[in-house]
Design an enzyme around this catalytic site. Structure first.
Site, PDB file in Angstrom:
ATOM      1  N   GLY A   1       0.825  -1.205   0.000  1.00  0.00           N
ATOM      2  CA  GLY A   1       0.000   0.000   0.000  1.00  0.00           C
ATOM      3  C   GLY A   1       0.854   1.247   0.000  1.00  0.00           C
ATOM      4  O   GLY A   1       2.078   1.187  -0.093  1.00  0.00           O
TER       5      GLY A   1
ATOM      6  N   GLY B   1       1.433   4.845   2.066  1.00  0.00           N
ATOM      7  CA  GLY B   1       1.153   5.580   3.297  1.00  0.00           C
ATOM      8  C   GLY B   1       1.405   7.050   3.090  1.00  0.00           C
ATOM      9  O   GLY B   1       1.684   7.494   1.973  1.00  0.00           O
ATOM     10  N   SER B   2       1.320   7.816   4.160  1.00  0.00           N
ATOM     11  CA  SER B   2       1.476   9.260   4.017  1.00  0.00           C
ATOM     12  C   SER B   2       2.906   9.648   3.658  1.00  0.00           C
ATOM     13  O   SER B   2       3.130  10.717   3.101  1.00  0.00           O
ATOM     14  CB  SER B   2       1.024   9.953   5.291  1.00  0.00           C
ATOM     15  OG  SER B   2       1.454   9.238   6.416  1.00  0.00           O
ATOM     16  N   PHE B   3       3.869   8.779   3.975  1.00  0.00           N
ATOM     17  CA  PHE B   3       5.257   9.134   3.661  1.00  0.00           C
ATOM     18  C   PHE B   3       5.802   8.451   2.415  1.00  0.00           C
ATOM     19  O   PHE B   3       6.795   8.862   1.855  1.00  0.00           O
ATOM     20  CB  PHE B   3       6.176   8.821   4.846  1.00  0.00           C
ATOM     21  CG  PHE B   3       6.074   9.836   5.938  1.00  0.00           C
ATOM     22  CD1 PHE B   3       6.718  11.053   5.825  1.00  0.00           C
ATOM     23  CD2 PHE B   3       5.305   9.586   7.059  1.00  0.00           C
ATOM     24  CE1 PHE B   3       6.616  12.006   6.820  1.00  0.00           C
ATOM     25  CE2 PHE B   3       5.197  10.535   8.055  1.00  0.00           C
ATOM     26  CZ  PHE B   3       5.840  11.754   7.947  1.00  0.00           C
ATOM     27  N   GLY B   4       5.198   7.354   2.036  1.00  0.00           N
ATOM     28  CA  GLY B   4       5.740   6.652   0.867  1.00  0.00           C
ATOM     29  C   GLY B   4       5.063   5.320   0.650  1.00  0.00           C
ATOM     30  O   GLY B   4       3.954   5.078   1.120  1.00  0.00           O
ATOM     31  N   THR B   5       5.789   4.455  -0.053  1.00  0.00           N
ATOM     32  CA  THR B   5       5.190   3.175  -0.429  1.00  0.00           C
ATOM     33  C   THR B   5       5.669   2.059   0.494  1.00  0.00           C
ATOM     34  O   THR B   5       6.786   2.091   0.999  1.00  0.00           O
ATOM     35  CB  THR B   5       5.593   2.860  -1.889  1.00  0.00           C
ATOM     36  OG1 THR B   5       5.473   4.065  -2.638  1.00  0.00           O
ATOM     37  CG2 THR B   5       4.692   1.816  -2.497  1.00  0.00           C
ATOM     38  N   VAL B   6       4.785   1.092   0.689  1.00  0.00           N
ATOM     39  CA  VAL B   6       5.087  -0.017   1.591  1.00  0.00           C
ATOM     40  C   VAL B   6       5.071  -1.326   0.805  1.00  0.00           C
ATOM     41  O   VAL B   6       4.130  -1.598   0.058  1.00  0.00           O
ATOM     42  CB  VAL B   6       4.067  -0.072   2.753  1.00  0.00           C
ATOM     43  CG1 VAL B   6       4.378  -1.210   3.704  1.00  0.00           C
ATOM     44  CG2 VAL B   6       4.057   1.249   3.516  1.00  0.00           C
TER      45      VAL B   6
ATOM     46  N   LYS C   1       9.464  -0.071   4.058  1.00  0.00           N
ATOM     47  CA  LYS C   1       8.784   1.205   3.840  1.00  0.00           C
ATOM     48  C   LYS C   1       9.767   2.134   3.166  1.00  0.00           C
ATOM     49  O   LYS C   1      10.838   2.399   3.708  1.00  0.00           O
ATOM     50  CB  LYS C   1       8.341   1.801   5.171  1.00  0.00           C
ATOM     51  CG  LYS C   1       7.238   1.016   5.820  1.00  0.00           C
ATOM     52  CD  LYS C   1       6.739   1.744   7.031  1.00  0.00           C
ATOM     53  CE  LYS C   1       5.394   1.163   7.421  1.00  0.00           C
ATOM     54  NZ  LYS C   1       4.657   2.054   8.290  1.00  0.00           N
TER      55      LYS C   1
ATOM     56  N   ASP D   1       1.764   9.445  16.210  1.00  0.00           N
ATOM     57  CA  ASP D   1       0.767   9.213  15.152  1.00  0.00           C
ATOM     58  C   ASP D   1      -0.009   7.923  15.429  1.00  0.00           C
ATOM     59  O   ASP D   1      -0.164   7.079  14.560  1.00  0.00           O
ATOM     60  CB  ASP D   1       1.461   9.145  13.784  1.00  0.00           C
ATOM     61  CG  ASP D   1       0.479   9.213  12.616  1.00  0.00           C
ATOM     62  OD1 ASP D   1      -0.681   9.601  12.846  1.00  0.00           O
ATOM     63  OD2 ASP D   1       0.873   8.864  11.490  1.00  0.00           O
TER      64      ASP D   1
HETATM   65  P1  ADP Z   1       0.194   5.428   6.963  1.00  0.00           P
HETATM   66  O1  ADP Z   1       1.110   6.504   6.564  1.00  0.00           O
HETATM   67  O2  ADP Z   1      -1.222   5.698   6.593  1.00  0.00           O
HETATM   68  O3  ADP Z   1       0.350   5.077   8.413  1.00  0.00           O
HETATM   69  P2  ADP Z   1       1.823   3.210   6.230  1.00  0.00           P
HETATM   70  O4  ADP Z   1       2.910   3.780   5.411  1.00  0.00           O
HETATM   71  O5  ADP Z   1       2.141   2.943   7.651  1.00  0.00           O
HETATM   72  O6  ADP Z   1       0.563   4.139   6.132  1.00  0.00           O
HETATM   73  O7  ADP Z   1       1.240   1.880   5.559  1.00  0.00           O
HETATM   74  C1  ADP Z   1       0.759   1.833   4.215  1.00  0.00           C
HETATM   75  C2  ADP Z   1       0.092   0.492   3.968  1.00  0.00           C
HETATM   76  O8  ADP Z   1       0.966  -0.598   4.268  1.00  0.00           O
HETATM   77  C3  ADP Z   1      -1.158   0.272   4.793  1.00  0.00           C
HETATM   78  O9  ADP Z   1      -2.123  -0.337   3.973  1.00  0.00           O
HETATM   79  C4  ADP Z   1      -0.727  -0.675   5.872  1.00  0.00           C
HETATM   80  O10 ADP Z   1      -1.793  -1.500   6.267  1.00  0.00           O
HETATM   81  C5  ADP Z   1       0.398  -1.469   5.218  1.00  0.00           C
HETATM   82  N1  ADP Z   1       1.415  -1.802   6.235  1.00  0.00           N
HETATM   83  C6  ADP Z   1       2.248  -0.933   6.851  1.00  0.00           C
HETATM   84  N2  ADP Z   1       3.050  -1.558   7.745  1.00  0.00           N
HETATM   85  C7  ADP Z   1       2.703  -2.869   7.703  1.00  0.00           C
HETATM   86  C8  ADP Z   1       3.153  -4.046   8.412  1.00  0.00           C
HETATM   87  N3  ADP Z   1       4.120  -3.983   9.333  1.00  0.00           N
HETATM   88  N4  ADP Z   1       2.572  -5.232   8.115  1.00  0.00           N
HETATM   89  C9  ADP Z   1       1.595  -5.295   7.188  1.00  0.00           C
HETATM   90  N5  ADP Z   1       1.129  -4.237   6.494  1.00  0.00           N
HETATM   91  C10 ADP Z   1       1.663  -3.027   6.729  1.00  0.00           C
HETATM   92 MG    MG Z   2       1.698   3.872   9.266  1.00  0.00          MG
END
Ligand code: ADP
Ligand code: MG
Length: 617
Positions: free
Chosen positions: A36, A38-43, A61, A158
């Protein structure tokens, strides 16, 4: 500095990891899939080839930072080292971080159960609610995690449902301490990091952020778990902010214990000093009682799992033994199959001889009994006692000799042949069905047919198939067992760690005062200011996300309207009316509103620093 071996350019803004790239990142990670944005980048979900099998799946991340200044890198590394040393079952494990080109990467534990926000939406859509006991257990897990970090002077900044993950139905808080790593530690950094729905009044008003601000956010999460809705809602950013700053804390529905509602209200006190710390909440009598129950339940779960595991293993061993026995029988039969007709004949004779031996023993027994009887008759005819004894003894000796001193082995019979036996006193009936009386055909094929018997039913192929099947089965079972064991081990280790945490809290009462105000000791460069590069990244993502939601044209119109509305102090109703003409729901423009707010904040700090800076585009 580690370098990605393969990076792909997305547009002209920055280089990023490609989902289809099979190249090794930092010499050990390969991308499996994108999880997915997130607010800072791609995961991404990645596989770590240097980790143990069951720990290979991790999360990467990636965030674009442009060229980080050397001091920022050093500070980020120190921060990362600190985070990587932390270990708690309710905290998503932070493994490491590294910079490559324009990407800053963080490697964390992977939680397969997705985030709490997703779970809440799922329940909401299905019209379900979480059982109260589940909410309490999750809440306690969050308290334990928050307490652990706060004791170590680390703030989250956060806390929100999207940053809480499910792993084997246990909750784990993600991104603890990461905001400081990315954004620095000043107030503005917090405003930029935080999500308005969960932000405390003091954070929104730039009156400082401390552990109690995290407690506020945790209160919002408790409310959300119970009501599947935000504690403070509004159709635009400022209305949410106003509610947080001015409105009373919402109450839980009456179906929840009033004591839980009291805890919630204390966590949502406007004055941070009035809010309890995580340690204090854990110590409160209501939560302490729940903690006791939960500890017992988890400890029992571990015991049951152990029993179940040993039962499974025992069942596995029994079935393996049974299969082995079956296989041995098959093997024995297959040995027979491989014999020549002559060997088979011999075997057959052996079996017959064994039968005869059995009958001989039986006969000897009968004779002995007859002798005894005869002696008793003699005795009754007044024979001399000594003679009787002699007779008795000799009779017994004969019988014993017959029974024990002639162990009838198959070899004996083979060596003596069947005729010898028929010639002996043994009645001829013992040899009645003896096939040795017929001649053994010399031609193996004919002999095969001739001596076709029960052995033939177990063909070589069937035996081989059985064996293969057996091996396959054993393999599958081994894999299944090892998976069960490793799954249970991992799950157990979290539950066991959780039980240890609960025991610590219950037994030692070693809870910090919870009034921590000084945070992570500053790095060599002193307290870090806002990382404006990261702030710009976040703003760019926000803008991109809003454009994606509204479309470029509507975004521009809404953006322009809201900017002017701010300057003109336009009324809430007027804003709502205009927005509803542009989009389906005014709340769809929430992100644009927030973006404008952040831009103002950032230009303010840039102006204060005497270097006006445009963060747009
Ligand atoms: P946000 O900035 O909204 O907190 P993140 O960057 O933390 O978003 O996460 C982006 C996406 O990746 C979300 O859909 C989240 O559910 C998934 N994700 C983040 N960290 C994990 C993790 N440790 N295990 C599984 N999914 C994750
Ligand atoms: Mg997050």
């Amino acid at each position: 500095m580690l370098r990605f071996q393969e990076v792909v350019t997305h547009g002209s803004s920055f280089t990023s990891i490609s989902t289809c790239s099979k190249a090794l990142i930092a010499g050990r990670y390969t991308v499996q899939q994108k999880l997915g944005r997130g607010s800072f980048g791609t995961v991404y979900l990645v596989s770590d080839k240097k980790a143990k099998d069951e720990e290979q799946l991790k999360v990467l991340k990636e965030t674009s930072v442009g060229d980080l200044k050397p001091n920022e890198t050093v500070e980020a590394n120190l921060e990362a080292q600190l985070l990587s040393r932390l270990d708690h079952p309710a905290i998503v494990k932070f493994y490491t971080s590294f910079v490559e080109g324009e990407s800053f990467c963080i490697i964390t534990e992977y939680c397969e159960g997705r985030d709490l926000d997703f779970k809440i939406q799922e329940y909401k859509e299905a019209g379900k609610i979480f059982p109260e006991s589940q909410i309490i257990e999750w809440f306690i897990q969050l308290l334990l995690g928050v307490n652990y970090m706060h004791e170590r002077r680390i703030l989250h900044r956060d806390l929100k449902a999207k940053n809480i993950f499910l792993k084997n139905n246990l909750l784990k808080i993600g991104d603890f301490g990461v905001s400081r790593l990315l954004m620095g530690s000043c107030d503005l950094a917090t405003t930029f990091t935080g999500t308005p729905f969960y932000m405390s009044p003091e954070a929104l008003q730039h009156q400082g952020y401390d552990t109690k601000s995290d407690i506020w956010s945790l209160g919002c999460i408790l409310y959300e778990m119970c009501c599947l809705d935000h504690a403070f809602t509004g159709h635009n950013f400022l209305s949410v902010v106003l509610k947080i700053v001015e409105d009373d804390a919402p109450s839980l529905p009456d179906s929840y214990p009033s004591k839980l509602n009291t805890v919630l209200h204390s966590m949502l006190s406007k004055d941070p000093a009035m809010r309890p710390s995580a340690a204090e909440i854990l110590r409160s009598s209501y939560i302490d009682g729940q903690l006791q129950n939960m500890k017992c339940k988890f400890a029992n779960m571990i015991k049951e799992d152990q029993v179940l595991n040993s039962q499974k293993e025992a069942a596995h061993i029994i079935s393996a033994v049974q299969k082995r026995v079956h296989l041995q029988t098959l093997r024995a039969l297959s040995e027979v199959q491989k014999m020549t007709p002559r060997e088979r004949m011999r075997l057959r004779k052996l079996n017959i001889a064994d039968e005869k031996a059995k009958k001989l023993k039986q006969l000897a027994e009968e004779k002995y009994q007859e002798n005894l009887k005869r002696m008793q008759e003699l005795r009754s005819r007044n024979f001399h006692q000594v003679n009787i004894d002699v007779l008795h003894e000799s009779g017994q000796q004969i019988a014993e000799h017959l029974i024990t001193s002639q162990p009838v082995t198959s070899l004996d019979y083979l060596s003596i042949g069947c005729n010898k036996q028929t010639d002996s006193e043994t009645p001829g009936r013992f040899c009645m069905s003896d096939p040795v009386e017929h001649e053994i055909p010399e031609d193996p094929l004919i002999a095969e047919e001739y001596y076709n018997d029960g052995f033939d039913s177990c063909s070589e192929t069937s035996e081989e198939e059985e064996e293969e099947e057996e091996e396959e089965l054993t393999k599958v079972e081994e894999i299944e067992v090892s998976q069960t064991v490793c799954r249970t081990n991992r799950q157990d280790s979290d539950i066991e760690a959780m039980v240890r945490c609960m025991e610590n809290i219950l037994n030692t009462g070693s809870l910090g005062s919870g009034t921590v105000t000084s945070m992570t000791p500053p790095g060599p460069g002193g307290s870090r200011a806002l990382n404006s590069t990261m702030a710009a990244t976040k703003l760019r993502h926000m803008r991109e996300s809003a454009i994606q939601k509204l479309g470029a044209e509507i975004f521009e119109k809404v953006y322009k309207f809201l900017r002017e509305a701010k300057q003109r102090n336009t009324s809430e109703d007027e804003i709502k009316g205009y927005l509803e003409k542009m989009v389906c729901r005014a709340s769809d423009c929430f992100e644009v509103d927030q973006l404008l707010y952040f831009e103002d904040q950032l230009s303010l700090i840039s102006a204060n620093a005497g270097k006006p800076k445009s963060v747009m585009h």
